[in-house]
Scaffold this motif. Structure first.
Motif, PDB file in Angstrom:
ATOM      1  N   VAL A 214       0.856  -1.174   0.000  1.00  0.00           N
ATOM      2  CA  VAL A 214       0.000   0.000   0.000  1.00  0.00           C
ATOM      3  C   VAL A 214       0.899   1.233   0.000  1.00  0.00           C
ATOM      4  CG1 VAL A 214      -1.802   1.242   1.229  1.00  0.00           C
ATOM      5  CG2 VAL A 214      -1.788  -1.250   1.249  1.00  0.00           C
ATOM      6  N   ASP A 215       0.704   2.117  -0.988  1.00  0.00           N
ATOM      7  CA  ASP A 215       1.555   3.312  -1.070  1.00  0.00           C
ATOM      8  C   ASP A 215       1.030   4.422  -0.157  1.00  0.00           C
ATOM      9  OD1 ASP A 215      -0.627   4.324  -2.397  1.00  0.00           O
ATOM     10  OD2 ASP A 215       0.348   4.481  -4.343  1.00  0.00           O
TER      11      ASP A 215
ATOM     12  N   ASP B  49      -0.582   7.075  -0.798  1.00  0.00           N
ATOM     13  CA  ASP B  49      -1.924   7.541  -1.142  1.00  0.00           C
ATOM     14  C   ASP B  49      -3.016   6.563  -0.729  1.00  0.00           C
ATOM     15  OD1 ASP B  49      -0.720   9.738  -2.304  1.00  0.00           O
ATOM     16  OD2 ASP B  49      -0.660   8.807  -4.305  1.00  0.00           O
TER      17      ASP B  49
ATOM     18  N   LYS C  60      -3.283   3.501  -2.044  1.00  0.00           N
ATOM     19  CA  LYS C  60      -3.587   2.601  -3.158  1.00  0.00           C
ATOM     20  C   LYS C  60      -2.818   1.295  -2.980  1.00  0.00           C
ATOM     21  CE  LYS C  60      -4.581   6.176  -6.522  1.00  0.00           C
ATOM     22  NZ  LYS C  60      -4.210   6.777  -7.800  1.00  0.00           N
ATOM     23  N   SER C  61      -3.496   0.220  -3.283  1.00  0.00           N
ATOM     24  CA  SER C  61      -2.905  -1.106  -3.152  1.00  0.00           C
ATOM     25  C   SER C  61      -2.236  -1.514  -4.464  1.00  0.00           C
ATOM     26  CB  SER C  61      -4.005  -2.104  -2.787  1.00  0.00           C
ATOM     27  OG  SER C  61      -3.478  -3.389  -2.684  1.00  0.00           O
ATOM     28  N   HIS C  62      -1.007  -2.003  -4.376  1.00  0.00           N
ATOM     29  CA  HIS C  62      -0.265  -2.447  -5.553  1.00  0.00           C
ATOM     30  C   HIS C  62       0.208  -3.878  -5.342  1.00  0.00           C
ATOM     31  CE1 HIS C  62      -0.050   1.640  -7.137  1.00  0.00           C
ATOM     32  NE2 HIS C  62       0.280   2.027  -5.922  1.00  0.00           N
TER      33      HIS C  62
END
Length: 201
Positions: A94-95, A97, A99-101
Protein backbone atom coordinates in the motif's frame (compact mmCIF):
# COMPACT_ATOMS: atom_id res chain seq x y z
CA UNK A 1 34.31 -28.57 -54.96
CA UNK A 2 36.56 -26.59 -52.65
CA UNK A 3 33.52 -24.82 -51.16
CA UNK A 4 31.95 -28.19 -50.26
CA UNK A 5 35.14 -29.18 -48.42
CA UNK A 6 35.06 -26.03 -46.33
CA UNK A 7 31.41 -26.62 -45.38
CA UNK A 8 32.08 -30.25 -44.46
CA UNK A 9 34.93 -29.38 -42.12
CA UNK A 10 33.33 -26.31 -40.55
CA UNK A 11 33.37 -26.30 -36.76
CA UNK A 12 30.00 -26.90 -35.21
CA UNK A 13 29.46 -26.21 -31.53
CA UNK A 14 27.36 -28.78 -29.76
CA UNK A 15 25.41 -27.71 -26.70
CA UNK A 16 25.62 -30.54 -24.22
CA UNK A 17 24.34 -28.37 -21.37
CA UNK A 18 20.71 -28.82 -22.46
CA UNK A 19 20.89 -32.56 -21.85
CA UNK A 20 22.27 -32.00 -18.37
CA UNK A 21 19.64 -29.36 -17.64
CA UNK A 22 16.84 -31.65 -18.83
CA UNK A 23 18.18 -34.52 -16.72
CA UNK A 24 18.42 -32.21 -13.70
CA UNK A 25 14.88 -30.87 -14.13
CA UNK A 26 13.53 -34.42 -14.21
CA UNK A 27 15.64 -35.38 -11.22
CA UNK A 28 14.57 -35.75 -7.64
CA UNK A 29 13.20 -33.02 -5.45
CA UNK A 30 15.81 -30.34 -4.83
CA UNK A 31 14.19 -28.74 -1.74
CA UNK A 32 12.66 -31.61 0.27
CA UNK A 33 11.97 -29.57 3.41
CA UNK A 34 10.17 -26.81 1.50
CA UNK A 35 8.21 -29.42 -0.44
CA UNK A 36 7.21 -31.15 2.78
CA UNK A 37 5.97 -27.96 4.43
CA UNK A 38 4.23 -26.85 1.25
CA UNK A 39 1.91 -29.82 1.65
CA UNK A 40 2.08 -30.41 5.42
CA UNK A 41 0.17 -27.35 6.65
CA UNK A 42 -2.45 -27.61 3.87
CA UNK A 43 -3.15 -31.29 4.37
CA UNK A 44 -3.00 -30.94 8.18
CA UNK A 45 -5.63 -28.18 8.10
CA UNK A 46 -7.93 -30.31 5.93
CA UNK A 47 -7.43 -33.47 8.02
CA UNK A 48 -7.94 -31.54 11.26
CA UNK A 49 -11.12 -29.94 9.92
CA UNK A 50 -12.52 -33.30 8.82
CA UNK A 51 -11.52 -35.08 12.04
CA UNK A 52 -12.55 -32.38 14.51
CA UNK A 53 -15.94 -33.91 15.28
CA UNK A 54 -14.40 -37.34 15.82
CA UNK A 55 -11.41 -36.43 17.98
CA UNK A 56 -12.55 -33.40 19.94
CA UNK A 57 -15.76 -31.89 21.16
CA UNK A 58 -14.20 -28.46 21.62
CA UNK A 59 -15.33 -26.20 18.79
CA UNK A 60 -13.00 -23.39 19.86
CA UNK A 61 -9.95 -25.69 20.04
CA UNK A 62 -10.62 -27.11 16.58
CA UNK A 63 -11.37 -23.68 15.14
CA UNK A 64 -8.14 -22.18 16.47
CA UNK A 65 -6.04 -25.20 15.42
CA UNK A 66 -7.34 -25.19 11.83
CA UNK A 67 -7.01 -21.40 11.59
CA UNK A 68 -3.41 -21.56 12.82
CA UNK A 69 -2.58 -24.31 10.31
CA UNK A 70 -4.15 -22.26 7.52
CA UNK A 71 -2.18 -19.19 8.60
CA UNK A 72 1.09 -21.13 8.75
CA UNK A 73 0.33 -22.50 5.30
CA UNK A 74 -0.42 -19.07 3.87
CA UNK A 75 2.80 -17.60 5.24
CA UNK A 76 5.04 -20.51 4.25
CA UNK A 77 3.66 -20.79 0.71
CA UNK A 78 3.74 -17.03 0.12
CA UNK A 79 7.19 -16.37 1.57
CA UNK A 80 9.19 -19.60 1.35
CA UNK A 81 7.96 -22.49 -0.78
CA UNK A 82 6.91 -20.43 -3.81
CA UNK A 83 10.34 -18.83 -3.97
CA UNK A 84 12.24 -22.10 -3.53
CA UNK A 85 10.04 -24.50 -5.51
CA UNK A 86 9.09 -22.41 -8.56
CA UNK A 87 11.12 -19.21 -8.22
CA UNK A 88 8.07 -16.94 -7.81
CA UNK A 89 7.18 -14.40 -5.15
CA UNK A 90 4.37 -11.89 -4.69
CA UNK A 91 3.15 -9.39 -2.17
CA UNK A 92 0.72 -6.54 -1.84
CA UNK A 93 2.00 -3.08 -0.97
CA UNK A 94 0.00 0.00 0.00
CA UNK A 95 1.56 3.31 -1.07
CA UNK A 96 1.32 6.69 0.68
CA UNK A 97 -1.92 7.54 -1.14
CA UNK A 98 -3.59 4.40 0.19
CA UNK A 99 -3.59 2.60 -3.16
CA UNK A 100 -2.90 -1.11 -3.15
CA UNK A 101 -0.26 -2.45 -5.55
CA UNK A 102 0.46 -6.09 -6.30
CA UNK A 103 4.16 -6.75 -6.81
CA UNK A 104 5.36 -9.89 -8.58
CA UNK A 105 8.86 -11.32 -8.82
CA UNK A 106 10.20 -14.24 -10.79
CA UNK A 107 13.71 -15.61 -10.50
CA UNK A 108 15.61 -15.27 -13.74
CA UNK A 109 16.65 -18.61 -15.17
CA UNK A 110 20.22 -18.79 -16.35
CA UNK A 111 22.11 -21.84 -17.60
CA UNK A 112 24.19 -21.90 -14.41
CA UNK A 113 21.27 -21.42 -12.02
CA UNK A 114 18.39 -23.84 -12.50
CA UNK A 115 15.52 -22.88 -10.22
CA UNK A 116 13.44 -25.99 -9.66
CA UNK A 117 12.77 -29.48 -10.83
CA UNK A 118 9.64 -30.54 -12.66
CA UNK A 119 8.59 -32.66 -9.69
CA UNK A 120 8.75 -29.66 -7.36
CA UNK A 121 6.82 -27.49 -9.79
CA UNK A 122 4.09 -30.12 -10.18
CA UNK A 123 3.79 -30.61 -6.42
CA UNK A 124 3.63 -26.85 -5.90
CA UNK A 125 0.92 -26.18 -8.49
CA UNK A 126 -1.17 -29.27 -7.67
CA UNK A 127 -1.13 -28.40 -3.97
CA UNK A 128 -1.95 -24.80 -4.76
CA UNK A 129 -4.92 -25.71 -6.99
CA UNK A 130 -6.43 -28.80 -5.33
CA UNK A 131 -6.66 -27.50 -1.75
CA UNK A 132 -8.88 -24.47 -2.53
CA UNK A 133 -11.18 -26.81 -4.46
CA UNK A 134 -11.44 -29.02 -1.37
CA UNK A 135 -12.29 -25.97 0.78
CA UNK A 136 -15.00 -24.98 -1.72
CA UNK A 137 -16.48 -28.49 -1.39
CA UNK A 138 -16.37 -28.03 2.41
CA UNK A 139 -18.21 -24.71 1.97
CA UNK A 140 -21.13 -26.32 0.15
CA UNK A 141 -21.25 -29.32 2.47
CA UNK A 142 -21.26 -27.01 5.51
CA UNK A 143 -23.93 -24.82 3.97
CA UNK A 144 -26.23 -27.70 2.97
CA UNK A 145 -25.78 -29.61 6.24
CA UNK A 146 -26.57 -26.40 8.15
CA UNK A 147 -23.41 -26.52 10.27
CA UNK A 148 -23.26 -22.75 10.17
CA UNK A 149 -20.83 -22.41 13.07
CA UNK A 150 -18.10 -23.89 10.80
CA UNK A 151 -18.92 -21.54 7.93
CA UNK A 152 -16.58 -18.78 9.11
CA UNK A 153 -13.68 -21.23 9.28
CA UNK A 154 -14.39 -22.61 5.82
CA UNK A 155 -14.61 -19.09 4.39
CA UNK A 156 -11.25 -18.29 6.03
CA UNK A 157 -9.80 -21.45 4.43
CA UNK A 158 -11.11 -20.49 1.00
CA UNK A 159 -9.86 -16.91 1.39
CA UNK A 160 -6.32 -17.81 2.44
CA UNK A 161 -5.93 -20.59 -0.12
CA UNK A 162 -7.47 -18.56 -2.94
CA UNK A 163 -5.31 -15.51 -2.17
CA UNK A 164 -2.14 -17.56 -2.64
CA UNK A 165 -3.52 -19.18 -5.79
CA UNK A 166 -4.52 -15.81 -7.23
CA UNK A 167 -1.18 -14.23 -6.36
CA UNK A 168 0.88 -17.04 -7.88
CA UNK A 169 -1.21 -17.26 -11.05
CA UNK A 170 -0.72 -13.54 -11.59
CA UNK A 171 2.96 -13.91 -10.74
CA UNK A 172 3.34 -16.74 -13.25
CA UNK A 173 1.59 -14.67 -15.92
CA UNK A 174 3.82 -11.67 -15.33
CA UNK A 175 1.40 -9.53 -13.36
CA UNK A 176 -1.49 -9.27 -15.83
CA UNK A 177 -4.37 -7.74 -13.93
CA UNK A 178 -7.13 -9.33 -16.00
CA UNK A 179 -7.57 -12.79 -14.47
CA UNK A 180 -9.45 -14.18 -17.49
CA UNK A 181 -6.51 -13.29 -19.75
CA UNK A 182 -4.11 -14.72 -17.20
CA UNK A 183 -6.09 -17.95 -16.87
CA UNK A 184 -6.36 -18.39 -20.64
CA UNK A 185 -2.66 -17.68 -21.06
CA UNK A 186 -1.79 -20.08 -18.23
CA UNK A 187 -3.91 -22.88 -19.71
CA UNK A 188 -2.54 -22.44 -23.22
CA UNK A 189 1.03 -22.35 -21.89
CA UNK A 190 0.41 -25.54 -19.88
CA UNK A 191 -1.07 -27.33 -22.91
CA UNK A 192 1.88 -26.35 -25.11
CA UNK A 193 4.42 -27.40 -22.47
CA UNK A 194 2.71 -30.76 -22.01
CA UNK A 195 2.59 -31.37 -25.75
CA UNK A 196 6.24 -30.36 -26.11
CA UNK A 197 7.37 -32.65 -23.28
CA UNK A 198 5.37 -35.59 -24.66
CA UNK A 199 6.88 -35.03 -28.11
CA UNK A 200 10.41 -35.13 -26.66
CA UNK A 201 9.78 -38.45 -24.93
Amino acid sequence: MKQALVDDTEDVSLDFGNEEELAFRKAKIRHPLATFFHLFFRVSAIVTYVGCDWFSRSFVGCFVTVLLLLSFDFWSVKNVTGRLMVGLRWWNQVDEDGKSHWIFEARKVSPNNITATEAEARIFWLGLIICPIIWIVFFFSTLFSLKLKWLALVIAGISLQAANLYGYILCKMGGESDISKAAASFLSQTVFQTAYLQRQQ
